[in-house]
Scaffold this motif. Structure first.
Motif, mmCIF file in Angstrom:
data_model
loop_
_atom_site.group_PDB
_atom_site.id
_atom_site.type_symbol
_atom_site.label_atom_id
_atom_site.label_comp_id
_atom_site.label_asym_id
_atom_site.label_seq_id
_atom_site.Cartn_x
_atom_site.Cartn_y
_atom_site.Cartn_z
ATOM 1 N N TYR A 66 -0.916 -1.447 2.705
ATOM 2 C CA TYR A 66 -0.632 -0.955 4.053
ATOM 3 C C TYR A 66 0.156 0.348 4.002
ATOM 4 O O TYR A 66 -0.175 1.317 4.692
ATOM 5 N N GLU A 67 1.199 0.401 3.167
ATOM 6 C CA GLU A 67 2.029 1.609 3.073
ATOM 7 C C GLU A 67 1.242 2.792 2.537
ATOM 8 O O GLU A 67 1.402 3.922 3.015
ATOM 9 N N SER A 68 0.370 2.551 1.538
ATOM 10 C CA SER A 68 -0.420 3.669 1.002
ATOM 11 C C SER A 68 -1.428 4.160 2.039
ATOM 12 O O SER A 68 -1.693 5.360 2.136
ATOM 13 N N MET A 70 -0.904 4.136 5.293
ATOM 14 C CA MET A 70 -0.110 4.903 6.260
ATOM 15 C C MET A 70 0.232 6.292 5.717
ATOM 16 O O MET A 70 0.189 7.281 6.451
ATOM 17 N N LYS A 71 0.559 6.359 4.403
ATOM 18 C CA LYS A 71 0.845 7.664 3.791
ATOM 19 C C LYS A 71 -0.382 8.559 3.837
ATOM 20 O O LYS A 71 -0.290 9.758 4.124
ATOM 21 N N ARG A 73 -2.828 8.411 5.978
ATOM 22 C CA ARG A 73 -3.069 8.809 7.362
ATOM 23 C C ARG A 73 -2.130 9.940 7.776
ATOM 24 O O ARG A 73 -2.544 10.921 8.407
ATOM 25 N N ASP A 74 -0.857 9.835 7.395
ATOM 26 C CA ASP A 74 0.105 10.898 7.714
ATOM 27 C C ASP A 74 -0.265 12.195 7.010
ATOM 28 O O ASP A 74 -0.127 13.277 7.576
ATOM 29 N N ARG A 77 -3.011 13.724 8.931
ATOM 30 C CA ARG A 77 -2.539 14.245 10.214
ATOM 31 C C ARG A 77 -1.835 15.583 10.026
ATOM 32 O O ARG A 77 -1.992 16.501 10.822
#
Length: 198
Positions: A66-68, A70-71, A73-74, A77
């Motif tokens: 999950y954390e990877s 999110m990283k 995705r950021d 972005r």
């Protein structure tokens, strides 16, 4: 990137084990590593499969995944996707047409994009390159607070080219737009709750 092998999918006799907080446990049999992972209610994840022996870490694999994500995705972005916009002028352009095209240049620079300004010469206009230089310098002076000259005017056959770079980065512009949208939504929600309370 391929998924790392976890738990029972690791089929090697020995692994170099790293603990949940990054401490080195050492080279252990894979059965012992699986038992330690089970006792700690964690997963055994192969982090360096090419090492001899492979390096495995005790971690919560779902949380790690999950954390990877999110990283990633950021990172997408915040990725800079500056484009090169092109605007064409003629040496004897009318003032109104010039003002319209200058407005487009300003909009592109405010949006964080580079602008390639072209002056196209036809026929005898080619013998008067100073008209093109004067026009492009005037443009650069009028949009100086939004952009700077990245490449000065240069003649290339029948065209003269100048590139303007924005003073603000695309990521800054995007984050400002995102913040303004969120503020507008919050204000809209607040006004709806005020109406509902009345």
């Amino acid at each position: 990137m391929s998924e790392p092998r976890i738990n029972e999918r690791i089929r090697v006799p020995e692994v170099r084990l790293v603990g949940p907080s990054g401490e080195q446990v050492g080279v252990v049999r894979v059965e012992d590593a699986l038992r330690l992972a089970e006792e700690a209610d964690l997963d055994l994840v192969e982090v360096a499969p090419d090492a001899r022996p492979p390096v495995c870490k005790l971690m919560d694999y779902g949380k790690f995944k999950y954390e990877s994500a999110m990283k990633a995705r950021d990172a997408r972005r915040n990725q800079v996707n500056t484009q090169l916009k092109e605007i064409q002028f003629r040496p004897k352009i009318d003032d109104h047409d010039y003002a319209t095209k200058r407005g487009h240049v300003e909009r592109f620079l405010k949006g964080g994009d580079k602008v390639k300004a072209l002056v196209r010469f036809r026929g005898r206009e080619q013998s008067r390159p100073e008209l093109g230089i004067r026009l492009l310098q005037r443009l650069a002076e009028e949009v100086a607070e939004l952009g700077t000259i990245e490449s000065h005017p240069r003649q290339d056959g029948r065209t003269m080219v100048m590139v303007l770079a924005p003073t603000r980065k695309k990521t800054e512009v995007k984050s400002d737009q995102r913040r303004r949208r969120e503020q507008a939504r919050a204000a809209k929600r607040a006004s709806k709750t005020d109406e509902a309370n009345d």
